[in-house]
Design a protein around this motif. Structure first.
Motif, PDB file in Angstrom:
ATOM      1  N   ASP A  33      56.972 -34.577  27.602  1.00 25.09           N
ATOM      2  CA  ASP A  33      56.680 -34.512  26.171  1.00 25.09           C
ATOM      3  C   ASP A  33      56.705 -35.908  25.578  1.00 25.09           C
ATOM      4  O   ASP A  33      57.643 -36.668  25.789  1.00 25.09           O
ATOM      5  CB  ASP A  33      57.714 -33.621  25.477  1.00 25.09           C
ATOM      6  CG  ASP A  33      57.550 -32.188  25.928  1.00 25.09           C
ATOM      7  OD1 ASP A  33      56.404 -31.765  26.108  1.00 25.09           O
ATOM      8  OD2 ASP A  33      58.567 -31.499  26.097  1.00 25.09           O
ATOM      9  N   HIS A  34      55.659 -36.193  24.844  1.00 24.80           N
ATOM     10  CA  HIS A  34      55.536 -37.518  24.224  1.00 24.80           C
ATOM     11  C   HIS A  34      55.716 -37.420  22.727  1.00 24.80           C
ATOM     12  O   HIS A  34      55.621 -36.341  22.161  1.00 24.80           O
ATOM     13  CB  HIS A  34      54.133 -38.072  24.479  1.00 24.80           C
ATOM     14  CG  HIS A  34      54.005 -38.730  25.792  1.00 24.80           C
ATOM     15  ND1 HIS A  34      54.154 -40.066  25.972  1.00 24.80           N
ATOM     16  CD2 HIS A  34      53.750 -38.221  27.009  1.00 24.80           C
ATOM     17  CE1 HIS A  34      53.991 -40.363  27.252  1.00 24.80           C
ATOM     18  NE2 HIS A  34      53.746 -39.258  27.901  1.00 24.80           N
ATOM     19  N   ALA A  62      57.253 -31.018  30.523  1.00 25.43           N
ATOM     20  CA  ALA A  62      58.641 -31.145  31.000  1.00 25.43           C
ATOM     21  C   ALA A  62      59.310 -32.183  30.123  1.00 25.43           C
ATOM     22  O   ALA A  62      58.634 -33.020  29.528  1.00 25.43           O
ATOM     23  CB  ALA A  62      58.659 -31.596  32.458  1.00 25.43           C
ATOM     24  N   SER A  63      60.640 -32.094  30.030  1.00 27.15           N
ATOM     25  CA  SER A  63      61.313 -33.106  29.212  1.00 27.15           C
ATOM     26  C   SER A  63      61.198 -34.451  29.923  1.00 27.15           C
ATOM     27  O   SER A  63      61.030 -34.508  31.142  1.00 27.15           O
ATOM     28  CB  SER A  63      62.780 -32.736  29.011  1.00 27.15           C
ATOM     29  OG  SER A  63      63.474 -32.854  30.219  1.00 27.15           O
ATOM     30  N   TRP A  64      61.295 -35.501  29.151  1.00 27.20           N
ATOM     31  CA  TRP A  64      61.067 -36.841  29.686  1.00 27.20           C
ATOM     32  C   TRP A  64      61.984 -37.153  30.872  1.00 27.20           C
ATOM     33  O   TRP A  64      61.559 -37.681  31.899  1.00 27.20           O
ATOM     34  CB  TRP A  64      61.263 -37.882  28.570  1.00 27.20           C
ATOM     35  CG  TRP A  64      60.900 -39.231  29.039  1.00 27.20           C
ATOM     36  CD1 TRP A  64      61.727 -40.162  29.563  1.00 27.20           C
ATOM     37  CD2 TRP A  64      59.581 -39.773  29.090  1.00 27.20           C
ATOM     38  NE1 TRP A  64      61.009 -41.259  29.937  1.00 27.20           N
ATOM     39  CE2 TRP A  64      59.695 -41.048  29.648  1.00 27.20           C
ATOM     40  CE3 TRP A  64      58.321 -39.308  28.711  1.00 27.20           C
ATOM     41  CZ2 TRP A  64      58.600 -41.872  29.844  1.00 27.20           C
ATOM     42  CZ3 TRP A  64      57.235 -40.127  28.901  1.00 27.20           C
ATOM     43  CH2 TRP A  64      57.369 -41.383  29.462  1.00 27.20           C
ATOM     44  N   ARG A  66      63.344 -35.166  32.896  1.00 26.08           N
ATOM     45  CA  ARG A  66      63.294 -34.206  34.002  1.00 26.08           C
ATOM     46  C   ARG A  66      61.960 -34.151  34.720  1.00 26.08           C
ATOM     47  O   ARG A  66      61.826 -33.424  35.705  1.00 26.08           O
ATOM     48  CB  ARG A  66      63.621 -32.801  33.478  1.00 26.08           C
ATOM     49  CG  ARG A  66      65.025 -32.654  32.983  1.00 26.08           C
ATOM     50  CD  ARG A  66      66.009 -32.721  34.125  1.00 26.08           C
ATOM     51  NE  ARG A  66      67.380 -32.675  33.672  1.00 26.08           N
ATOM     52  CZ  ARG A  66      68.420 -32.760  34.469  1.00 26.08           C
ATOM     53  NH1 ARG A  66      68.256 -32.916  35.751  1.00 26.08           N
ATOM     54  NH2 ARG A  66      69.633 -32.718  33.984  1.00 26.08           N
TER      55      ARG A  66
END
Lengths: 417, 275
Positions: A33-34, A62-64, A66
């Motif tokens: 995610d940005h 995905a989270s940054w 992870r």
């Protein structure tokens, strides 16, 4: 009962045909995610691509922190789960060594890449091949708050670390800011980034050209000592830096509590102009050069992300079409207009429409010569972890700078072996 | 007096993080980060709840997929709990009552599977799921979770079965019940508090699991813990949305625990003394 069963059966058949109709070519894109995703920018572009080409795009987010945990097992297992993956420039050496990615030279061709910023292409090249095309040009700028400086009687931004200390003390004494600045030095990649940029700002580097550690060079030691002194000797940096993320440091700056932001990302300029999130609308400017130990030395980080095609992709042609769609000049300009990110095309830095919105891009040429990427070694993640731990030990004064440096060298040499 | 002070201290220690979670979820970001921090928000808002439940113009992708993730978590955790209760109760009954060759070794082997760190087996599991086409499916997660929930349940439930006097079962057998009939009609009803407590425990383990879900799911079957971690970007976490997600995600286990509270209390003490 019979009627209900018939409806259920018709429904099932209809949904079966529906799914067959949708099951044309589908590519799967994995990306963290940005900041851009807050506006759903990437998803909108994927929909435009679907409409244009008929290829369905399945975005796996995905989270940054992870995304690597998710991507690496898939690549290591030879899975064809992903057709396009986003990757960071610190992964280039590892990904090239493992041959997980498809070289893009044949797809991109000379014509496509020659108009892009050369620095970006070299950051995503290894062993003579291009492995990724940048979509998020995250280059850092030294930004400052003009109002806070003017209120303290300061006419221009600092050019060196000493000037920064002196100006911070003045404005803190005048009460125009609580602290000179705040850093996102919580335990994490941002702390390793900070160590890298401070080392460069003192004229050093963490690894030499061959990838050997130079953490104990006088420049690197002085840089780490300076980071410690900012917290414990000069007291011009918010002590909450040790537990703050980059986002927190951004929020503090946007609240108007601090005057300087030494490594600000391009989108921060846009955020500062939005009264929804900022108390300092119209007060932020970009300094002519990033900070350094002397007026000749300065350092800013270049942390772009690129899109690449795993070798196991079943649809490499469609994957390339997608990368081209996301990175072409038209989309790239739209992205800059929407979220204030820096373009990847040289030509767009002179685009009148963009320059009206982002006048500080004129200084891009001046700042570009101070840019540095992260070290490129196959064992970067281990290296980064060691640096984070020992830098934190120094910053929290659990160890002296000399002890932290010695332990860092020992650990890195062990990894290297 | 000291005992009450300790109780209050433990109560605060347990409840304070959850209170802070709720407070964070109804605060605005700038207030949450204000120094010094304060417990009661000056401008409480339910905006983040509205955004997650009803959506909005600036709703993030993670918020939009929240309801789907709730559904996925319920399907996976619910089915793992149900199946593990059925298989686990039969298996633990067998280990408790039957004497067969290799019983002890088998029991130790089941226990040993719990000692393998997840990170050590993630690549083989990924390859197996990939070859079975079970990546990003409920079934894939169900099989994986069952592999570590089931052994736990077998061990926990053995304690409960040991508390049920074998004479009751013998009496049922003498009255014409088969072994399975005695299990279903006599033993399981007596072990109900234990089953309820173990079931909730299994549900919570499956509900909270993060690592396997992160690796084995993509979009269709993403579960809540993975989705909540996505309320973040390159520059940091969105604490308000994460807290809101956390509050909502903790509701089902809390409701379940409150519903079966009576059984849990019985069940927690039931396995403590062997009959």
């Amino acid at each position: 009962m019979k009627k209900a069963l018939s409806i259920l059966l018709v429904g099932l058949i209809a949904s079966l045909f529906g799914s067959i109709a949708l099951a044309g070519t589908e590519i799967t894109v994995i990306m963290p995610d940005h900041e851009a995703d807050i506006l759903g920018y990437f998803e909108q572009k994927a929909l435009s691509f679907e409409k244009k080409t008929g290829t369905k795009v399945n975005i796996v987010s995905a989270s940054w922190d992870r995304v690597a945990d998710k991507l690496l097992p898939a690549l290591a297992a030879g899975s064809s789960a992903y057709d396009v993956c986003e990757f960071d420039n610190c992964w280039v050496a590892q990904f090239a060594e493992t041959e997980w990615l498809l070289p893009l030279d044949d797809y991109a061709g000379v014509e496509y890449v020659e108009d892009m910023l050369p620095a970006l292409n070299s950051l995503f090249s290894a062993r003579g091949h291009l492995y990724g095309v940048t979509w998020n040009n995250d280059m850092r700028f030294f930004m400052y708050n003009t109002r806070i400086l003017e209120d303290a009687g300061i006419t221009g931004p600092p050019l060196t670390w000493n000037e920064l200390i002196e100006q911070s003390r003045r404005l803190m004494a005048a009460g125009t800011a609580k602290y000179g600045f705040i850093e996102g030095w919580e335990m994490g990649q941002a702390l390793a980034n900070a160590q890298t940029v401070f080392a460069h700002s003192f004229g050093g580097r963490l690894l030499d050209e061959k990838g050997n550690p130079t953490l104990d060079s006088s420049e690197c030691v002085a840089a780490l000592q300076f980071m410690v002194d900012l917290l414990h000797k000069y007291n011009i940096i918010n002590p909450a830096s040790l537990t703050s993320s980059q986002e927190v440091s951004q929020n503090v700056f946007l609240r108007g509590d601090t005057a300087f932001f030494p490594q600000a990302w391009p989108g921060l300029y846009s955020y500062s102009r939005s009264s929804d999130v900022s108390n300092i609308v119209g007060e932020v400017e970009v300094a002519p050069k990033p900070l350094g130990v002397t007026k000749d030395i300065g350092a800013a980080l270049s942390l772009p992300e690129a899109l690449a095609i795993p070798k196991t992709s079943r649809h490499p042609d469609e994957a390339w079409a997608f990368i081209q769609f996301i990175s072409n000049k038209k989309t790239n300009k739209a992205q800059s207009l929407a979220i204030g990110s820096l373009p990847i095309w040289t030509e767009l830095f002179n685009d009148p429409e963009l320059l009206r919105l982002y006048p500080y891009w004129k200084q891009f040429g001046q700042q570009a010569k101070y840019l540095h990427g992260l070290p490129q070694v196959t064992w970067y993640s281990e290296f980064s972890r060691v640096c984070q731990v020992e830098t934190m030990n120094a910053l929290t004064q659990v160890k002296t700078v000399e002890e932290a440096t010695r332990d860092m060298m020992k650990a890195v040499e062990a990894i290297e072996k | 007096m000291l005992i009450y002070a300790l109780v209050v201290l433990i109560f605060l220690f347990t409840v304070a993080p959850f209170c802070w979670l709720i407070i964070s979820s109804i605060s605005i970001k700038t207030e949450l980060l204000s120094v010094p921090p304060h417990w009661i928000p000056k401008n409480p808002t339910l905006r983040s709840y509205k955004e997650i439940i009803f959506g909005g113009v600036r709703t993030t992708r993670a918020a939009r997929y929240f309801k789907q993730a709730v559904g996925n978590s319920i399907i996976v955790a619910g089915s793992v709990t149900a199946l593990c209760l059925v298989i686990g109760s039969v298996a633990s009954y067998s280990f408790t009552r039957l004497r067969f060759r290799g019983r002890r070794s088998l029991l130790l082997m089941i226990l040993a599977t719990q000692m393998i760190p997840a990170v050590g087996i993630i690549i083989p599991i990924y390859v197996i799921m990939m070859n079975l086409h079970l990546l990003d499916t409920h079934l894939g997660l169900f099989v994986t979770y069952s592999s570590f929930v089931l052994p736990l349940m077998i061990w926990i439930m053995m304690g409960y079965f040991q508390t049920i006097p074998i004479d009751i079962e013998d009496a049922a057998r003498m009255d014409g019940c088969s072994r399975l009939g005695a299990l279903v009609r006599v033993v399981l009803p007596l072990a109900a508090p234990g089953l309820a407590a173990t079931g909730i425990f299994a549900f919570i383990v499956a509900w909270n699991e993060f690592f396997f879900a992160l690796i084995l799911t993509e979009t269709a079957t993403k579960t809540l813990p993975v989705l909540i971690s996505e309320f973040s970007t390159k520059f940091g976490a969105d604490y308000v949305m994460m807290s809101t997600g956390g509050v909502l995600a903790s509701l089902p286990p809390v409701i379940l625990a409150l519903t079966f509270q009576r059984f849990i209390i019985k069940g927690l003490t039931g396995g403590a003394i062997k009959g």
